[in-house]
Each structure stands twice: as C-alpha cells, then as structure tokens.
Design a protein around this motif. Structure first.
Motif, PDB file in Angstrom:
ATOM      1  N   ARG A   1       0.889  -1.182   0.000  1.00  0.00           N
ATOM      2  CA  ARG A   1       0.000   0.000   0.000  1.00  0.00           C
ATOM      3  C   ARG A   1       0.917   1.219   0.000  1.00  0.00           C
ATOM      4  O   ARG A   1       1.053   1.914   1.000  1.00  0.00           O
ATOM      5  N   ALA A   2       1.580   1.395  -1.128  1.00  0.00           N
ATOM      6  CA  ALA A   2       2.676   2.369  -1.191  1.00  0.00           C
ATOM      7  C   ALA A   2       2.237   3.651  -1.909  1.00  0.00           C
ATOM      8  O   ALA A   2       1.246   3.669  -2.636  1.00  0.00           O
ATOM      9  N   SER A   3       3.035   4.694  -1.688  1.00  0.00           N
ATOM     10  CA  SER A   3       2.725   6.002  -2.284  1.00  0.00           C
ATOM     11  C   SER A   3       4.006   6.707  -2.701  1.00  0.00           C
ATOM     12  O   SER A   3       4.997   6.691  -1.969  1.00  0.00           O
ATOM     13  N   VAL A   4       3.966   7.306  -3.873  1.00  0.00           N
ATOM     14  CA  VAL A   4       5.071   8.150  -4.341  1.00  0.00           C
ATOM     15  C   VAL A   4       4.521   9.562  -4.515  1.00  0.00           C
ATOM     16  O   VAL A   4       3.457   9.749  -5.107  1.00  0.00           O
ATOM     17  N   VAL A   5       5.239  10.538  -3.973  1.00  0.00           N
ATOM     18  CA  VAL A   5       4.870  11.946  -4.181  1.00  0.00           C
ATOM     19  C   VAL A   5       6.024  12.611  -4.912  1.00  0.00           C
ATOM     20  O   VAL A   5       7.130  12.736  -4.374  1.00  0.00           O
TER      21      VAL A   5
ATOM     22  N   THR B   1       4.935  10.969 -13.613  1.00  0.00           N
ATOM     23  CA  THR B   1       3.922  10.718 -12.576  1.00  0.00           C
ATOM     24  C   THR B   1       2.736   9.968 -13.163  1.00  0.00           C
ATOM     25  O   THR B   1       2.264   8.969 -12.597  1.00  0.00           O
ATOM     26  N   ILE B   2       2.249  10.462 -14.299  1.00  0.00           N
ATOM     27  CA  ILE B   2       1.038   9.879 -14.882  1.00  0.00           C
ATOM     28  C   ILE B   2       1.326   8.465 -15.400  1.00  0.00           C
ATOM     29  O   ILE B   2       0.563   7.529 -15.172  1.00  0.00           O
ATOM     30  N   GLY B   3       2.484   8.297 -16.048  1.00  0.00           N
ATOM     31  CA  GLY B   3       2.847   6.965 -16.550  1.00  0.00           C
ATOM     32  C   GLY B   3       3.099   5.975 -15.422  1.00  0.00           C
ATOM     33  O   GLY B   3       2.634   4.828 -15.469  1.00  0.00           O
ATOM     34  N   ALA B   4       3.800   6.425 -14.390  1.00  0.00           N
ATOM     35  CA  ALA B   4       4.120   5.515 -13.276  1.00  0.00           C
ATOM     36  C   ALA B   4       2.857   5.135 -12.508  1.00  0.00           C
ATOM     37  O   ALA B   4       2.741   4.011 -12.005  1.00  0.00           O
TER      38      ALA B   4
ATOM     39  N   VAL C   1       0.762   0.554  -5.765  1.00  0.00           N
ATOM     40  CA  VAL C   1       1.522   1.796  -5.589  1.00  0.00           C
ATOM     41  C   VAL C   1       0.762   2.954  -6.232  1.00  0.00           C
ATOM     42  O   VAL C   1       0.409   2.888  -7.411  1.00  0.00           O
ATOM     43  N   ARG C   2       0.497   4.006  -5.456  1.00  0.00           N
ATOM     44  CA  ARG C   2      -0.098   5.229  -5.999  1.00  0.00           C
ATOM     45  C   ARG C   2       1.013   6.242  -6.277  1.00  0.00           C
ATOM     46  O   ARG C   2       1.989   6.306  -5.533  1.00  0.00           O
ATOM     47  N   VAL C   3       0.847   7.021  -7.348  1.00  0.00           N
ATOM     48  CA  VAL C   3       1.880   8.007  -7.709  1.00  0.00           C
ATOM     49  C   VAL C   3       1.184   9.335  -8.035  1.00  0.00           C
ATOM     50  O   VAL C   3       0.313   9.387  -8.907  1.00  0.00           O
ATOM     51  N   ASN C   4       1.558  10.379  -7.313  1.00  0.00           N
ATOM     52  CA  ASN C   4       0.971  11.707  -7.534  1.00  0.00           C
ATOM     53  C   ASN C   4       2.083  12.745  -7.590  1.00  0.00           C
ATOM     54  O   ASN C   4       3.231  12.455  -7.233  1.00  0.00           O
TER      55      ASN C   4
ATOM     56  N   THR D   1      -4.557   8.588  -7.092  1.00  0.00           N
ATOM     57  CA  THR D   1      -3.356   8.312  -7.886  1.00  0.00           C
ATOM     58  C   THR D   1      -3.428   9.031  -9.231  1.00  0.00           C
ATOM     59  O   THR D   1      -4.516   9.332  -9.738  1.00  0.00           O
ATOM     60  N   GLY D   2      -2.238   9.344  -9.783  1.00  0.00           N
ATOM     61  CA  GLY D   2      -2.148   9.970 -11.101  1.00  0.00           C
ATOM     62  C   GLY D   2      -2.601  11.424 -11.119  1.00  0.00           C
ATOM     63  O   GLY D   2      -2.944  11.949 -12.179  1.00  0.00           O
ATOM     64  N   GLN D   3      -2.578  12.102  -9.975  1.00  0.00           N
ATOM     65  CA  GLN D   3      -3.101  13.468  -9.898  1.00  0.00           C
ATOM     66  C   GLN D   3      -1.979  14.484  -9.689  1.00  0.00           C
ATOM     67  O   GLN D   3      -0.897  14.142  -9.210  1.00  0.00           O
TER      68      GLN D   3
END
Ligand code: NAD
Length: 306
Positions: free
Chosen positions: A152-156, A188-191, A200-203, A254-256
């Motif tokens: 339940r990961a997140s990238v900022v 960000t959008i591709g990942a 994994v969410r990426v914003n 995600t993707g925002q």
C-alpha cells in the motif's frame, strides 16, 4: 495516533527547504524517515552531510525515528543504496517523496543563455533523479507484490508551476527547469498507470514556498508577512500536510497533480483535446491550410472563454 504510524518513508532533498518540512511533519505523523540530502549548493555543486544529519537530529529530538542518507539521487547506485537504507534500517518501504532539486534562479535569463553543462545538470537532478529513486523503489514493491505481500505504497513527486503554467512576462520561462518539471508530470502519470497493479499510488505536487531556491528566484513573492500574526502562506510547512495526506495508506488518489500555494490547493489536469477535424481520406496541404486554421481559431476562442 499519527496518520502515518509505522510507515517507512524516504524523502529526497530532505535536508533543507520543502524536503525538511516534509520530513519533520511525516515523522511527527508517526513515519520512520530516511532523510536523503546530498547537501549541494543551489546550482547542484558540492556536497555536505550537515543538512541531512541536522534534520535527523531534529526528528530524534522530537521523539521520532530517522536516519540520514547523503547519496546523490542522480547516481543510479546511490539511489539504490538510499532505497535499501529504508528496508535495511526500518524493514520496509511505504512512501517515496521525490523532492530533491536545484534552481538556477536565472529569472532574467533566456533560452540562448542555457549552456550544455547547466542543461545536463538540470535534467539529471530533476528527471533522472526522480526516475532513479522511483525505479529502485518500484522494483522493491514489484518483488514484494509478486511474493504475495500486501503493498500500500505512495510516491509523491515534485514538479513546479513552471512545468505547465505560463509565467508572467517579466520572467523568462526558465526553459531547462520547466522542461525538467514537465517531464516529472509525464513520469507521474505513466508511473501511476504502471505501478497501480502492485498497489503503488503516484501523484505530483507543484509547491510554492519560501526556501533558498525561491528566495533567489522570486524573493518579493515568497516574503514572510509583515504582520507576524498573519497566515504565512509561503512557509514550506504549509505544503507538507498535502504530502502527508498523499502518503497515508487511507488516501485513494493516484495519477493526480496538485498545486499548493499556502492554503490554496488546486487540482490540475493535463493536455485534453479541445477540438477535432477528421475525414476518411488523407488531408491535402491546401485543405489543412483552411481546416487547421479554423480548428486552432476555434480552440483559442474556447480556451479564452474558460
Ligand atoms: P532547497 O534548495 O531549499 O532544497 C533542495 C534540497 O535538495 C537541498 O537541501 C539540496 O542539497 C538537495 N539536493 C539537491 N540536489 C540533490 C541531489 N542530487 N541528491 C540529493 N539531494 C539533492 O529547495 P526547495 O525550494 O526546498 O526545493 C525542493 C523541491 O521543490 C525542488 O524539486 C524544487 O524544484 C521544487 N519546487 C520548489 C518551489 C519553491 O517555491 N521553493 C516551487 C516549485 C517547485
């Protein structure tokens, strides 16, 4: 209970400015933090272990858990070491805050003043630096997910209004910086699409804050208010709650892309079609001379009506 209790976080460029503010808040919310910072100057030169170490000490003095890492995010192996430091020290990795960056502050310079070395440095620190950290973190999360672990990961990521918003006429567009920051939005959008299946969410955020970088580039915009009781919009700490929210495992987003100036938070969407022409034959140049001119005029009218 903090919103990030037990989450393991890496903050790149966490020794100063926005990264420091993020590291302090994330730790106060219960995260265990790897504070990465090369300790370079604003042009990307030099190295100093002091900034990362001093933020670690601040976190520990407040009762939190943190370790320093002084690798450059531009270094493939260094970025791998930084991600490993989280897993080896705290047993896991839940959040990557990609923040490290430089700004030449040449707001009055122009495209033709950018030389090869400064272009390469700008792209390396922002685009390659973000990618290196993301790449090694993604491999860790992919392997965990394939081994049946719950991720339940997140990238900022950290972009900038310079990457997608027209600047005032007084400033140059800081083209090297703008291109690097626009690249981070595409990443960000591709990942977000690629890593979603692993959990994994990426914003991305595009902040505005008073740091050594913005004080050089636009000191009058980010100055502290005269009245000490007034809301200090450009205190870097105003940006960090958004990072903490995106980092928490109750956040579904995600993707925002979120732009944060003080308490004003704007949601951005990228390129969207605003008009179309079509026919089931190849266009001639003469036809396009009419039809594309018409389409572009219509698009401009639609854009200015918004
Ligand atoms: P800052 O100079 O205060 O902090 C940046 C930190 O990154 C420094 O401590 C520096 O040592 C570190 N760093 C630089 N290169 C590194 C590398 N290769 N590896 C590891 N660490 C490195 O600047 P800041 O204003 O806090 O900027 C943080 C991020 O926010 C940057 O990506 C910047 O482009 C972005 N940003 C800032 C603003 C603003 O208003 N300050 C606006 C838009 C975007």
């Amino acid at each position: 209970m903090g919103s990030l209790d037990g989450r393991v976080v890496v903050v790149t460029g966490g020794g100063r400015g926005l990264g420091r503010a993020h590291a302090l808040l994330l730790a106060a919310e219960g995260a265990k933090v790897v504070v990465n910072d090369l300790g370079s100057d604003l042009d990307g030169f030099g190295a100093d272990p002091g900034p990362a170490q001093s933020v670690v000490e601040e976190i520990k003095a407040a009762g939190g858990e943190a370790v320093p890492n002084t690798d450059s995010v531009t270094d493939w192996e260094g970025a791998r070491r930084m991600i490993r430091a989280a897993v080896e020290t705290f047993g896991d990795l839940d959040v990557l805050v990609n923040n490290a960056g430089i700004g030449y502050g040449r707001q009055l310079s122009h495209l033709e003043d950018i030389d090869e070395a400064s272009w390469d440095t700008m792209i390396a620190i922002h685009v390659k630096g973000h990618f290196n950290a993301l790449r090694h973190a993604a491999e860790y999360w992919r392997d965990r997910s394939r081994a049946g672990g719950e991720v339940r990961a997140s990238v900022v990521n950290t972009s900038s209004p310079a990457g997608f918003v027209q600047l005032s006429e007084r400033q140059s567009t800081q083209l090297d910086y703008a291109v690097a920051k626009a690249g981070i939005l595409a990443m960000t959008i591709g990942a977000a699409v690629e890593l979603g299946p692993y959990g994994v969410r990426v914003n991305a955020i595009t902040p505005g804050a008073r740091t050594r970088m913005s004080e050089r580039a636009m000191p009058e915009v980010v100055a502290a208010p005269q009245d000490p009781a007034a809301f200090d919009r450009f205190d870097p700490a105003q940006v960090s709650p958004v990072v903490a929210w995106l980092a928490s495992d109750r956040c579904p987003v995600t993707g925002q892309v979120l732009k944060i100036f003080g308490s004003t938070i704007e949601l951005y969407r990228g390129w969207v079609p605003i008009g179309m022409i079509d026919k089931d034959r190849r266009w001639t140049v003469e036809e396009l001379d009419v039809e594309l001119n018409r389409l572009i005029e219509q698009g401009e009218r639609a854009g200015s009506a918004r």
